[in-house]
Design an enzyme around this catalytic site. Sequence first.
Site, PDB file in Angstrom:
ATOM      1  N   ARG A 140       0.844  -1.186   0.000  1.00 44.61           N
ATOM      2  CA  ARG A 140       0.000   0.000   0.000  1.00 44.61           C
ATOM      3  C   ARG A 140       0.882   1.239   0.000  1.00 44.61           C
ATOM      4  NH1 ARG A 140      -3.337  -2.794  -1.620  1.00 44.61           N
ATOM      5  NH2 ARG A 140      -5.407  -3.276  -0.789  1.00 44.61           N
TER       6      ARG A 140
ATOM      7  N   GLU B   5      -3.692   7.937  -5.538  1.00 48.87           N
ATOM      8  CA  GLU B   5      -3.807   7.259  -6.823  1.00 48.87           C
ATOM      9  C   GLU B   5      -5.067   7.709  -7.538  1.00 48.87           C
ATOM     10  OE1 GLU B   5      -3.582   3.036  -6.171  1.00 48.87           O
ATOM     11  OE2 GLU B   5      -1.509   3.128  -5.448  1.00 48.87           O
TER      12      GLU B   5
ATOM     13  N   HIS C 183      -0.322   0.856 -10.304  1.00 45.87           N
ATOM     14  CA  HIS C 183      -1.016  -0.125  -9.448  1.00 45.87           C
ATOM     15  C   HIS C 183      -1.488  -1.291 -10.311  1.00 45.87           C
ATOM     16  CE1 HIS C 183      -3.253  -0.455  -5.373  1.00 45.87           C
ATOM     17  NE2 HIS C 183      -2.964  -1.656  -5.842  1.00 45.87           N
TER      18      HIS C 183
END
Length: 331
Positions: free
Chosen positions: A243, A272, A291
């Site tokens: 994370r 993000e 990601h």
Amino acid sequence: MTRVLLTETAARAFGASLLAAHENIELVAMGPDGTLRLGDGSALDREGTGIEVVWATQDLFEEGAPLRPFFGLVRRLETLRWFQSQAAGFDDPVFRELIGRDILFTTSHANSVSISEYVLRAVLDHYQEPARWRQAQVERRWVGHNFQEVFGTTWLVVGLGSIGTEVALRARTFGARVIGVRRHPSGDEPVAEMVTPDDMHAVIGRADVVVLSAPAGASTHHLVDGAFLDAMKETALLVSVGRGSVVDEEALARALDEGSIAAAVLDVFEVEPLPADHPLWDHSRVTVTPHNSAGGTSGYSRAAEHFKENLSRYLLGEPLLRLVTEADLDD
């Protein structure tokens, strides 16, 4: 009859298999516009759906997917008894809300393979510098270069859940020595050495590769701070796939500027998508990916098999695999 909510995409891909394996279930598919339909194509009103089970699949996070209406409905379902996630983590506020409501909440190991392969690829790219071979090919020059081997290196894997475990297994296969970090070691982790977060700083300086696969939480927020980075080898590579909140990005930028560490491969960030004006985009020692480390082509199928097994257990009243409880939230 047990009603199961899933996306239209998941229903098309795996609906027939789920129905063939389980009697007395009815699939409720949500389309891109948030509409609900039963297996016969008839529409279902969003109120009083009687949905008892939810399978949240990876396609929910793709462009055009009904992410907001899906989770909006989930949060309002009074009949919900079990929520199956495709992810390994459970730090999202909605997930914590569901667990707090005593709803059965289970995670999945489906993305562990793709993420661990991403990590291995990141390390090999850093060590072997394939861009140099490609450039020589473009210029038609027969020029080679020596490269660092993974064999004989030491890896520090912070977070030994399903993802960290798969990373450790692959690194060991290449001949690396792996040190694992876990708050509550089980004793059977596939590592040469195991430490708790309290003892982590004593081993950071031995690592050639540091892999971050820890979940978000109060205990891991900015775990990788200035002191952590200062303790790393100047030649070390940092790979972050857990994370974004685990890394203090300003401290990381300083460490890279000062040469405290060699480079960083980052797939997760505090914000993000990563803002277009964020300095990490342009940093010469940083590789940014969106990601996407869980983007392996077989993850969806693994998730389906896991859900099918758990659905059988649920219908039979047996213990569910990868069940998360309120006690785990404080772990």
